[in-house]
Design an enzyme around this catalytic site. Structure first.
Site, short mmCIF file in Angstrom:
data_model
loop_
_atom_site.label_atom_id
_atom_site.label_comp_id
_atom_site.label_asym_id
_atom_site.label_seq_id
_atom_site.Cartn_x
_atom_site.Cartn_y
_atom_site.Cartn_z
N ASP A 22 0.85 -1.24 -0.12
CA ASP A 22 0.08 0.10 0.10
C ASP A 22 1.04 1.22 0.04
O ASP A 22 2.26 1.04 0.50
CB ASP A 22 -0.84 0.02 1.31
CG ASP A 22 -1.91 1.38 1.51
OD1 ASP A 22 -2.31 1.64 0.62
OD2 ASP A 22 -1.65 1.86 2.28
N ASP B 11 -0.16 5.27 0.94
CA ASP B 11 -0.52 5.81 2.02
C ASP B 11 -0.37 5.21 3.28
O ASP B 11 -1.32 4.45 3.56
CB ASP B 11 -2.05 6.80 1.69
CG ASP B 11 -1.87 7.55 0.48
OD1 ASP B 11 -1.56 8.81 0.42
OD2 ASP B 11 -1.97 6.93 -0.63
N ASP C 214 -1.62 -0.68 5.99
CA ASP C 214 -1.95 -0.25 7.29
C ASP C 214 -3.36 -0.18 7.62
O ASP C 214 -3.73 1.03 8.63
CB ASP C 214 -1.18 1.34 7.20
CG ASP C 214 -2.05 2.16 6.42
OD1 ASP C 214 -2.29 3.32 6.82
OD2 ASP C 214 -2.39 1.68 5.15
#
Length: 222
Positions: A7, A9, A169
Site C-alpha cells: 500500500d 499512503d 496499514d
C-alpha cells in the site's frame, strides 16, 4: 516469482500532511476554516479524500453527501498542486524494498489513491523506479478491498498472484489480502498503528527492518 505488494499512503509514505492541507483548502472555500488538524486527523487523511471531507463536515454538523461530491474534485486539484510539500517516505522503506529485490522478490504498489496522483507523487519524490508495478484506485474497474487490484499488481511485477503478500496499514488492506487468499503484513508505525493488532493479520511490523525476514517466513524464499 513471489512478490511483495505495498500500500502507499500510511505504509510506504506519510502523506497525511499534504492530504489534510488539500481538505482544509476545501473547507476554507466553504467558509468553515481549517477543520482538520494534521496531528489529530492523520489517520482520517490516510483513508482518502472523501473520508476527510466527511469527517470535517461531520465535526461541524454539516455533513451532506452531495457537498462531499461537489468538493471532492476541488480537493484532488488542490492536492495535485501541492502533493509533495510535507510527504515523506517512512524510515527504512526504500532500504527494505531494495533488500527484497536483491533477494529475488518482485515489488509493486497497490493503492486506493488515483493512479495518476500516485504516479505523480512517486515521480516527484524520485522513487517510482524502485517499484515494478503500480495499480491505483482507478486502474481497474474495481478497487481494494476487491482482490483483483492486488492480483494485478503482482502480475505486473512479474509474479504469481497466488504467491504474493500485501504490506499495508488498514482494514482495507487486511480484507484485500484475505479476499485474495494471501498473507498480509500490517505496519504499526503509522497513525492507526495501535489498531492493527485487532485485525489479526499474519504479521505485524514496527519497523521496515523487520520486513525481509517476515516476508521469507510467510511466503518463502524468492
Amino acid at each position: 516469482m513471489r512478490t511483495v505488494i505495498f500500500d502507499l499512503d500510511g505504509t510506504l509514505a506519510d502523506t497525511s500532511g499534504d492530504l489534510i492541507a488539500a481538505a482544509n483548502h476545501c473547507f476554507r472555500h466553504m467558509g468553515l476554516g481549517d477543520l482538520l488538524d494534521p496531528g489529530l486527523d492523520a489517520g482520517v487523511a490516510l483513508r482518502g479524500g472523501r473520508s476527510m471531507l466527511t469527517h470535517g463536515l461531520t465535526k461541524v454538523a454539516l455533513f451532506d453527501a452531495a457537498t462531499v461530491d461537489v468538493y471532492y474534485p476541488m480537493l484532488l486539484d488542490a492536492y495535485s498542486g501541492a502533493i509533495d510539500v510535507h510527504t515523506v517516505m517512512y524510515p527504512g522503506a526504500l532500504e527494505a524494498v531494495e533488500a527484497l529485490k536483491t533477494a529475488g522478490y518482485g515489488v509493486g504498489i497497490c493503492t486506493n489513491k488515483p493512479e495518476a496522483l500516485a504516479e505523480m507523487l512517486l515521480a516527484r519524490m524520485g522513487v517510482r523506479d524502485h517499484f515494478a508495478s503500480l495499480v491505483g484506485a482507478d486502474t481497474l474497474k474495481v478497487r481494494k478491498p476487491d482482490p483483483e487490484p492486488l492480483r494485478e499488481a503482482a502480475r505486473r511485477a512479474g509474479g504469481d498472484p497466488a504467491q504474493c503478500l500485501l504490506v499495508g496499514d488498514s482494514d482495507t488492506d487486511r480484507n484485500t489480502a484475505r479476499a485474495a487468499g494471501v498473507p498480509s503484513v500490517l505496519v504499526t508505525f503509522g497513525p492507526s498503528g495501535e489498531d492493527m493488532a485487532a485485525l489479526h493479520p499474519e504479521a505485524l511490523i514496527g519497523s521496515f527492518d523487520e520486513l525481509p525476514e517476515t516476508v521469507e517466513r510467510l511466503i518463502g524464499r524468492a
